[in-house]
Design a protein around this motif. Structure first.
Motif, short mmCIF file in Angstrom:
data_model
loop_
_atom_site.label_atom_id
_atom_site.label_comp_id
_atom_site.label_asym_id
_atom_site.label_seq_id
_atom_site.Cartn_x
_atom_site.Cartn_y
_atom_site.Cartn_z
N VAL A 1 40.02 38.66 35.00
CA VAL A 1 40.69 39.43 34.10
C VAL A 1 39.77 41.06 34.22
O VAL A 1 38.74 41.67 34.36
N ALA A 2 41.16 41.43 33.83
CA ALA A 2 40.71 43.15 34.59
C ALA A 2 41.50 44.02 33.66
O ALA A 2 42.98 43.84 33.13
N VAL A 3 40.91 45.48 32.23
CA VAL A 3 41.70 45.85 31.87
C VAL A 3 41.41 47.12 31.92
O VAL A 3 41.33 47.64 32.37
N SER A 4 43.03 47.82 31.99
CA SER A 4 43.48 49.42 32.08
C SER A 4 43.71 50.42 30.84
O SER A 4 44.49 49.56 30.16
N PRO A 5 43.01 50.82 30.07
CA PRO A 5 43.16 50.96 28.85
C PRO A 5 44.31 52.16 29.11
O PRO A 5 44.31 52.92 30.54
N SER A 6 45.05 52.45 28.52
CA SER A 6 46.06 53.33 28.12
C SER A 6 45.52 54.94 28.69
O SER A 6 44.86 55.58 28.33
N GLY A 7 46.85 55.13 29.46
CA GLY A 7 46.29 56.74 30.19
C GLY A 7 44.70 56.68 31.53
O GLY A 7 44.78 57.17 31.82
N THR A 8 44.76 55.55 31.53
CA THR A 8 43.78 55.13 32.75
C THR A 8 44.60 54.36 34.25
O THR A 8 44.72 53.85 34.09
N ALA A 9 43.99 55.15 35.23
CA ALA A 9 44.93 54.92 36.12
C ALA A 9 44.30 53.88 37.48
O ALA A 9 42.86 53.56 36.94
N HIS A 10 44.70 52.65 37.81
CA HIS A 10 44.67 51.25 38.20
C HIS A 10 45.21 51.00 39.26
O HIS A 10 46.00 51.94 39.98
N ALA A 11 44.48 50.32 40.08
CA ALA A 11 45.93 49.62 41.13
C ALA A 11 45.63 48.30 41.89
O ALA A 11 43.84 48.21 41.58
N LEU A 12 45.92 47.93 42.30
CA LEU A 12 45.61 46.70 43.09
C LEU A 12 46.13 45.95 44.40
O LEU A 12 47.51 47.10 44.33
N VAL A 13 45.59 46.20 44.94
CA VAL A 13 45.96 45.98 46.16
C VAL A 13 45.35 44.91 47.43
O VAL A 13 43.85 44.23 47.08
N ASN A 14 46.45 44.05 47.87
CA ASN A 14 46.29 42.66 48.50
C ASN A 14 45.40 43.39 49.58
O ASN A 14 45.69 44.24 50.52
N VAL A 15 44.00 43.14 49.66
CA VAL A 15 44.01 42.99 51.52
C VAL A 15 42.98 41.99 51.63
O VAL A 15 42.42 41.67 53.32
N ASP A 16 44.10 40.94 51.89
CA ASP A 16 43.59 39.40 52.37
C ASP A 16 44.64 39.37 53.38
O ASP A 16 46.02 39.27 53.65
N PRO A 17 44.72 38.99 55.17
CA PRO A 17 45.38 39.23 56.34
C PRO A 17 46.32 37.49 55.68
O PRO A 17 47.67 38.35 56.41
N VAL A 18 46.03 36.82 55.33
CA VAL A 18 46.63 35.52 54.99
C VAL A 18 47.00 35.43 54.01
O VAL A 18 48.91 34.62 53.67
#
Length: 98
Positions: free
Chosen positions: A53-70
Motif C-alpha cells: 500500500v503506497a500513498v502519494s500526497p497531493s503535489g508529490t510525484a510518483h511512479a509505478l514501473v513493472n520491472v518483471d519480465p514475465v
C-alpha cells in the motif's frame, strides 16, 4: 479472454488530490518524490509475492514501473477527490530515467 499487459502512466504528480495505491502481482518499482533524501526521491522494489500500500500526497510525484519480465503488475489507485487527468491538474514525465 486474454489479458493485456498494462503500463500505467508512470511518472506524474497531481496537484488537486492525494492518491493511494494497492500494488501486487509482479516485481514493481514504486518511486515517490522526497526532497529530504539525496536523490530527491525514495524508491522501493515490490516483490512478485508481496502486496504493498503506497500513498502519494497531493503535489508529490510518483511512479509505478513493472520491472518483471514475465508477470503483470496489478494495482488499484484511489483518489480523495475528483481528478481531471489533464495538464492543468497534473504534471507528467517528472523523471527522465523512467
Amino acid at each position: 479472454m486474454s489479458a493485456k499487459r498494462f503500463t500505467p502512466k508512470r511518472n506524474h504528480q497531481h496537484h488537486t488530490c492525494n492518491e493511494t495505491f494497492v500494488i501486487w502481482g509482479a516485481k514493481t518499482r514504486f518511486r515517490l518524490e522526497n526532497h529530504k533524501v539525496e536523490k530527491g526521491y525514495a524508491e522501493v522494489l515490490i516483490g512478485e509475492d508481496e502486496v504493498a500500500v503506497a500513498v502519494s500526497p497531493s503535489g508529490t510525484a510518483h511512479a509505478l514501473v513493472n520491472v518483471d519480465p514475465v508477470r503483470s503488475t496489478f494495482f488499484i489507485g484511489c483518489q480523495d477527490s475528483d481528478m481531471q487527468n489533464n495538464s492543468s491538474t497534473s504534471d507528467y514525465k517528472i523523471w527522465k530515467d523512467l
